[in-house]
Design a protein around this motif. Structure first.
Motif, PDB file in Angstrom:
ATOM      1  N   GLU A  40      -2.465   7.806  -3.388  1.00  0.00           N
ATOM      2  CA  GLU A  40      -2.377   7.505  -2.895  1.00  0.00           C
ATOM      3  C   GLU A  40      -1.710   6.553  -1.978  1.00  0.00           C
ATOM      4  O   GLU A  40      -1.883   4.886  -1.403  1.00  0.00           O
ATOM      5  CB  GLU A  40      -0.725   8.064  -2.275  1.00  0.00           C
ATOM      6  N   LEU A  41      -3.749   6.428  -1.271  1.00  0.00           N
ATOM      7  CA  LEU A  41      -3.698   5.616  -0.593  1.00  0.00           C
ATOM      8  C   LEU A  41      -5.249   4.811  -0.020  1.00  0.00           C
ATOM      9  O   LEU A  41      -6.025   4.476  -0.051  1.00  0.00           O
ATOM     10  CB  LEU A  41      -4.392   6.355   1.046  1.00  0.00           C
ATOM     11  N   GLU A  42      -5.360   4.604  -1.859  1.00  0.00           N
ATOM     12  CA  GLU A  42      -6.179   4.306  -2.244  1.00  0.00           C
ATOM     13  C   GLU A  42      -6.947   2.741  -2.386  1.00  0.00           C
ATOM     14  O   GLU A  42      -5.599   2.209  -2.286  1.00  0.00           O
ATOM     15  CB  GLU A  42      -7.040   4.151  -3.765  1.00  0.00           C
ATOM     16  N   ASP A  68       6.425   3.147  -5.498  1.00  0.00           N
ATOM     17  CA  ASP A  68       6.606   3.796  -7.003  1.00  0.00           C
ATOM     18  C   ASP A  68       8.208   2.165  -7.283  1.00  0.00           C
ATOM     19  O   ASP A  68       8.104   2.654  -8.614  1.00  0.00           O
ATOM     20  CB  ASP A  68       7.741   4.908  -6.695  1.00  0.00           C
ATOM     21  N   TYR A  69       8.604   2.238  -5.921  1.00  0.00           N
ATOM     22  CA  TYR A  69      10.058   1.253  -6.189  1.00  0.00           C
ATOM     23  C   TYR A  69       9.781  -0.307  -6.647  1.00  0.00           C
ATOM     24  O   TYR A  69       9.766  -0.660  -7.483  1.00  0.00           O
ATOM     25  CB  TYR A  69      10.977   1.293  -4.647  1.00  0.00           C
ATOM     26  N   ILE A  73      10.580  -2.409 -10.598  1.00  0.00           N
ATOM     27  CA  ILE A  73      11.008  -3.564 -10.965  1.00  0.00           C
ATOM     28  C   ILE A  73       9.835  -4.752 -11.224  1.00  0.00           C
ATOM     29  O   ILE A  73       9.839  -5.891 -11.357  1.00  0.00           O
ATOM     30  CB  ILE A  73      11.225  -3.584  -8.896  1.00  0.00           C
ATOM     31  N   GLY A  74       9.350  -4.309 -11.981  1.00  0.00           N
ATOM     32  CA  GLY A  74       7.929  -5.246 -12.303  1.00  0.00           C
ATOM     33  C   GLY A  74       7.259  -5.738 -11.781  1.00  0.00           C
ATOM     34  O   GLY A  74       6.506  -6.103 -12.166  1.00  0.00           O
ATOM     35  N   MET A  75       6.411  -5.345 -10.595  1.00  0.00           N
ATOM     36  CA  MET A  75       5.499  -5.213  -9.779  1.00  0.00           C
ATOM     37  C   MET A  75       4.230  -4.738  -9.802  1.00  0.00           C
ATOM     38  O   MET A  75       4.473  -3.358 -10.270  1.00  0.00           O
ATOM     39  CB  MET A  75       6.064  -6.015  -8.449  1.00  0.00           C
ATOM     40  N   LYS A  76       3.034  -5.133  -8.777  1.00  0.00           N
ATOM     41  CA  LYS A  76       2.086  -4.672  -9.120  1.00  0.00           C
ATOM     42  C   LYS A  76       1.582  -4.314  -8.058  1.00  0.00           C
ATOM     43  O   LYS A  76       0.530  -4.670  -7.616  1.00  0.00           O
ATOM     44  CB  LYS A  76       0.563  -5.372 -10.606  1.00  0.00           C
ATOM     45  N   PRO A  77       2.230  -2.997  -6.745  1.00  0.00           N
ATOM     46  CA  PRO A  77       1.700  -3.395  -5.637  1.00  0.00           C
ATOM     47  C   PRO A  77      -0.139  -2.514  -5.660  1.00  0.00           C
ATOM     48  O   PRO A  77      -0.358  -1.468  -6.342  1.00  0.00           O
ATOM     49  CB  PRO A  77       3.200  -1.836  -5.157  1.00  0.00           C
ATOM     50  N   TYR A  78      -0.784  -3.214  -5.165  1.00  0.00           N
ATOM     51  CA  TYR A  78      -2.002  -2.344  -4.367  1.00  0.00           C
ATOM     52  C   TYR A  78      -2.143  -2.371  -2.988  1.00  0.00           C
ATOM     53  O   TYR A  78      -1.463  -3.594  -2.237  1.00  0.00           O
ATOM     54  CB  TYR A  78      -2.708  -3.066  -5.483  1.00  0.00           C
ATOM     55  N   LEU A  79      -3.110  -1.524  -2.710  1.00  0.00           N
ATOM     56  CA  LEU A  79      -3.733  -1.803  -1.000  1.00  0.00           C
ATOM     57  C   LEU A  79      -5.368  -2.803  -0.611  1.00  0.00           C
ATOM     58  O   LEU A  79      -5.992  -2.187  -1.780  1.00  0.00           O
ATOM     59  CB  LEU A  79      -2.998  -0.959  -0.373  1.00  0.00           C
ATOM     60  N   TYR A 146       2.366  -6.114   0.912  1.00  0.00           N
ATOM     61  CA  TYR A 146       3.828  -6.986   0.847  1.00  0.00           C
ATOM     62  C   TYR A 146       2.913  -8.535   0.999  1.00  0.00           C
ATOM     63  O   TYR A 146       3.188  -8.762  -0.554  1.00  0.00           O
ATOM     64  CB  TYR A 146       5.198  -6.831   2.001  1.00  0.00           C
ATOM     65  N   ARG A 147       2.208  -8.654   1.393  1.00  0.00           N
ATOM     66  CA  ARG A 147       0.935  -9.675   1.031  1.00  0.00           C
ATOM     67  C   ARG A 147       0.720 -10.357  -0.229  1.00  0.00           C
ATOM     68  O   ARG A 147       0.876 -10.861  -0.824  1.00  0.00           O
ATOM     69  CB  ARG A 147       0.140 -10.155   2.270  1.00  0.00           C
ATOM     70  N   ASN A 148       0.078  -8.897  -1.187  1.00  0.00           N
ATOM     71  CA  ASN A 148      -0.750  -8.613  -2.356  1.00  0.00           C
ATOM     72  C   ASN A 148       0.505  -8.457  -2.925  1.00  0.00           C
ATOM     73  O   ASN A 148       0.510  -9.312  -4.438  1.00  0.00           O
ATOM     74  CB  ASN A 148      -1.311  -7.245  -2.262  1.00  0.00           C
TER      75      ASN A 148
END
Length: 279
Positions: A40-42, A68-69, A73-79, A146-148
């Motif tokens: 989860e912290l990848e 997960d949220y 809603i169709g977004m692609k979160p990543y770090l 959030y910026r990503n």
């Protein structure tokens, strides 16, 4: 949310380093190997002083809920962030000066995110204060996340803080669903501040980042409460498309214009929903 620091001449920089007792910056050659973390912290590279596994697990739990949220809603979160964790505040300030050519302020604890470099710095990490450490690191990770998520460079401090506080107040029920809690104290504080008036959401959401932080200071913390309640009203009423639109706004768009177009009933309806939420 990058801290804006005064530029310095070479002479000023030399004098400032001397004030820090000439502690050397952490050089590229001295970087330790990244610490392996949970999946989860990848996307997080940990450098400098170690962060406890317990704190990393708590950060993973918190960030995992957010990711997960946004996925739902169709977004692609990543770090993709490098975090330098400094126990010694002076060493952190010396590092910031050398690496980013920025003059740090006088804080002895906190965290600063540098978007251009996708790098965060923790100042004054203290193993005896895990809750404060987690808050400081979550701020950095959220700033990166959030910026990503956003396709544009425009970024609102109220939106970042509102989302962050919203998820800080979420738990997981027995079925694995996200459950949010807006405390009675938060409702009461905003009611007292508004004193029977309707919240002016257009003015609030259109504040500059500097204006938002000034409001936070002058109102003794109400800006963060207002941000939390605003995000709560949007998400709890099921209007996730508004969050997506706000994260993807362009410089030419005002947040209030986006809310007016995407929130059912517009700004007035959101203001009413906020008023109902804090009753």
């Amino acid at each position: 949310d990058e801290i804006v620091m005064a530029e310095m001449t070479k002479r000023e920089k030399k004098r400032y380093l001397k004030q820090l007792k000439d502690k050397p910056a952490y050089t590229e050659a001295e970087k330790p190997a990244p610490v392996e973390t949970s999946s989860e912290l990848e996307g997080i590279e940990w450098l400098q002083d170690p962060v406890s596994e317990e704190e990393k697990n708590e950060i993973a739990r918190f960030i995992g809920k957010e990711m997960d949220y946004f996925s739902s809603i169709g977004m692609k979160p990543y770090l993709d962030i490098t975090i330098y964790n400094f126990e010694d505040p002076d060493a952190a300030k010396s590092f910031i000066l050398e690496k980013f050519d920025r003059k740090p302020d006088g804080r002895t604890f906190g965290s600063i995110y540098f978007p251009k470099w996708k790098t965060g710095v923790v100042i004054g990490y203290d193993s005896r204060k895990p809750e404060l450490n987690v808050d400081a690191i979550n701020y950095l990770v959220n700033s990166n996340l959030y910026r990503n998520l956003s396709a544009n460079v425009t970024f609102s401090q109220w939106l970042s803080r509102g989302l962050s506080i919203f998820f800080e107040n979420c738990g997981i029920d027995k079925d694995g669903a996200l459950v949010h809690n807006l405390s009675a104290r938060q409702r009461e504080r905003l009611r007292e501040y508004l004193n029977g008036k309707t919240p002016d959401i257009a003015t609030f959401t259109d504040m500059s980042n500097a204006g938002f932080m000034k409001f936070q200071t002058e109102s003794k913390g109400i800006a963060y409460v207002m941000a939390h309640v605003t995000i709560s009203a949007i998400i709890e009423n099921g209007h996730n498309n508004v969050i997506t639109a706000l994260l993807n706004r362009t410089r030419k768009q005002k947040p209030s214009e986006i809310i007016e177009k995407t929130y059912p009933g517009g700004i007035a309806a959101l203001e009413k929903d906020i008023s109902d939420l804090i009753k």
